[in-house]
Design a protein around this motif. Sequence first.
Motif, PDB file in Angstrom:
ATOM      1  N   VAL A 132       0.867  -1.179   0.000  1.00 58.92           N
ATOM      2  CA  VAL A 132       0.000   0.000   0.000  1.00 58.92           C
ATOM      3  C   VAL A 132       0.903   1.228   0.000  1.00 58.92           C
ATOM      4  N   SER A 133       0.514   2.258  -0.742  1.00 58.82           N
ATOM      5  CA  SER A 133       1.268   3.508  -0.705  1.00 58.82           C
ATOM      6  C   SER A 133       0.322   4.678  -0.494  1.00 58.82           C
ATOM      7  N   PHE A 134       0.882   5.769  -0.007  1.00 51.65           N
ATOM      8  CA  PHE A 134       0.127   7.002   0.184  1.00 51.65           C
ATOM      9  C   PHE A 134       1.103   8.154   0.353  1.00 51.65           C
ATOM     10  N   LEU A 135       0.605   9.364   0.149  1.00 50.32           N
ATOM     11  CA  LEU A 135       1.385  10.565   0.409  1.00 50.32           C
ATOM     12  C   LEU A 135       1.099  11.010   1.827  1.00 50.32           C
ATOM     13  N   SER A 136       2.134  11.347   2.542  1.00 49.98           N
ATOM     14  CA  SER A 136       2.007  11.768   3.930  1.00 49.98           C
ATOM     15  C   SER A 136       2.271  13.262   4.047  1.00 49.98           C
ATOM     16  N   LYS A 137       1.662  13.889   5.024  1.00 49.09           N
ATOM     17  CA  LYS A 137       2.127  15.220   5.415  1.00 49.09           C
ATOM     18  C   LYS A 137       3.529  14.992   5.973  1.00 49.09           C
ATOM     19  N   SER A 138       4.472  15.868   5.657  1.00 48.09           N
ATOM     20  CA  SER A 138       5.874  15.627   6.019  1.00 48.09           C
ATOM     21  C   SER A 138       6.074  15.466   7.522  1.00 48.09           C
ATOM     22  N   GLN A 139       5.297  16.159   8.351  1.00 45.13           N
ATOM     23  CA  GLN A 139       5.487  16.051   9.798  1.00 45.13           C
ATOM     24  C   GLN A 139       5.004  14.715  10.360  1.00 45.13           C
ATOM     25  N   LEU A 140       4.308  13.896   9.550  1.00 42.19           N
ATOM     26  CA  LEU A 140       3.794  12.618  10.039  1.00 42.19           C
ATOM     27  C   LEU A 140       4.567  11.401   9.526  1.00 42.19           C
ATOM     28  N   VAL A 141       5.609  11.624   8.752  1.00 42.45           N
ATOM     29  CA  VAL A 141       6.401  10.519   8.196  1.00 42.45           C
ATOM     30  C   VAL A 141       6.875   9.580   9.310  1.00 42.45           C
ATOM     31  N   GLU A 142       7.495  10.130  10.325  1.00 40.20           N
ATOM     32  CA  GLU A 142       8.033   9.313  11.422  1.00 40.20           C
ATOM     33  C   GLU A 142       6.909   8.581  12.167  1.00 40.20           C
ATOM     34  N   HIS A 143       5.767   9.234  12.342  1.00 44.50           N
ATOM     35  CA  HIS A 143       4.614   8.618  13.008  1.00 44.50           C
ATOM     36  C   HIS A 143       4.171   7.366  12.247  1.00 44.50           C
ATOM     37  N   TYR A 144       4.089   7.442  10.925  1.00 45.34           N
ATOM     38  CA  TYR A 144       3.656   6.292  10.125  1.00 45.34           C
ATOM     39  C   TYR A 144       4.711   5.188  10.111  1.00 45.34           C
ATOM     40  N   GLU A 145       5.978   5.574  10.197  1.00 47.88           N
ATOM     41  CA  GLU A 145       7.033   4.562  10.291  1.00 47.88           C
ATOM     42  C   GLU A 145       6.871   3.766  11.587  1.00 47.88           C
ATOM     43  N   LYS A 146       6.636   4.469  12.693  1.00 48.16           N
ATOM     44  CA  LYS A 146       6.527   3.814  14.000  1.00 48.16           C
ATOM     45  C   LYS A 146       5.238   3.030  14.151  1.00 48.16           C
ATOM     46  N   THR A 147       4.112   3.617  13.777  1.00 44.58           N
ATOM     47  CA  THR A 147       2.819   2.987  14.070  1.00 44.58           C
ATOM     48  C   THR A 147       2.397   1.943  13.039  1.00 44.58           C
ATOM     49  N   LEU A 148       2.707   2.183  11.768  1.00 42.14           N
ATOM     50  CA  LEU A 148       2.241   1.285  10.709  1.00 42.14           C
ATOM     51  C   LEU A 148       3.342   0.387  10.150  1.00 42.14           C
ATOM     52  N   GLY A 149       4.587   0.675  10.512  1.00 45.18           N
ATOM     53  CA  GLY A 149       5.687  -0.075   9.917  1.00 45.18           C
ATOM     54  C   GLY A 149       5.910   0.330   8.470  1.00 45.18           C
ATOM     55  N   ALA A 150       5.401   1.505   8.096  1.00 38.67           N
ATOM     56  CA  ALA A 150       5.588   2.008   6.727  1.00 38.67           C
ATOM     57  C   ALA A 150       7.022   2.505   6.591  1.00 38.67           C
ATOM     58  N   PHE A 151       7.492   2.573   5.362  1.00 39.77           N
ATOM     59  CA  PHE A 151       8.794   3.190   5.188  1.00 39.77           C
ATOM     60  C   PHE A 151       8.678   4.375   4.251  1.00 39.77           C
ATOM     61  N   HIS A 152       9.584   5.322   4.491  1.00 39.90           N
ATOM     62  CA  HIS A 152       9.618   6.572   3.753  1.00 39.90           C
ATOM     63  C   HIS A 152      10.381   6.324   2.458  1.00 39.90           C
ATOM     64  N   PHE A 153       9.672   6.406   1.352  1.00 38.13           N
ATOM     65  CA  PHE A 153      10.256   6.093   0.049  1.00 38.13           C
ATOM     66  C   PHE A 153      11.005   7.278  -0.537  1.00 38.13           C
ATOM     67  N   GLY A 154      10.677   8.472  -0.113  1.00 36.02           N
ATOM     68  CA  GLY A 154      11.264   9.700  -0.645  1.00 36.02           C
ATOM     69  C   GLY A 154      10.162  10.727  -0.813  1.00 36.02           C
TER      70      GLY A 154
END
Length: 176
Positions: A132-154
Amino acid sequence: MNKSEEIGLDFTIDKLTNSIENVITGDSFQTEISILQSSDLKSVTKKNGWLFNWSEEFKNPIRDVYKLTISGNSKIIQGLVSLEVKADHVYMHLLENAPFNKGERKVYVGVAGNLVAYACKLSFQRGHDGNVSFLSKSQLVEHYEKTLGAFHFGGRIMIIETKSALKLINKYFQNK
């Protein structure tokens, strides 16, 4: 690029539960996810406190809007997600908790996590390994990494891959 793709998602994962949980009592309620019907549109308007124009999203032919409800109570929508099945993954365009599930006075926690887990489940059902992919607000990138196990693609692109998708699915859909 349309407006919803530009803004980036800014939902917060308040708690990963195995359903949704009443904030005051701690009681858990089993949920159902189904396609939003045109008859539901009158209850998900900006006038009723929703931030996004779900009527416009509903009309988009390449997206499906899903509603989260408590089992046995399909009239009260707890949250919505707009998904597009792409060639190799599911793309989350919008996700929103119902107005009564936001902020300090929210009624239920676990709504956003439940909807993201459903996107992962749909990705598996469509043969995309849970991606699954989505665009994040930049201030929430770290939150999604921690809570969802998502990774920041760029940029603001976030990706949930198979391993993290399975964790979310097992959390929310263990009995379904």
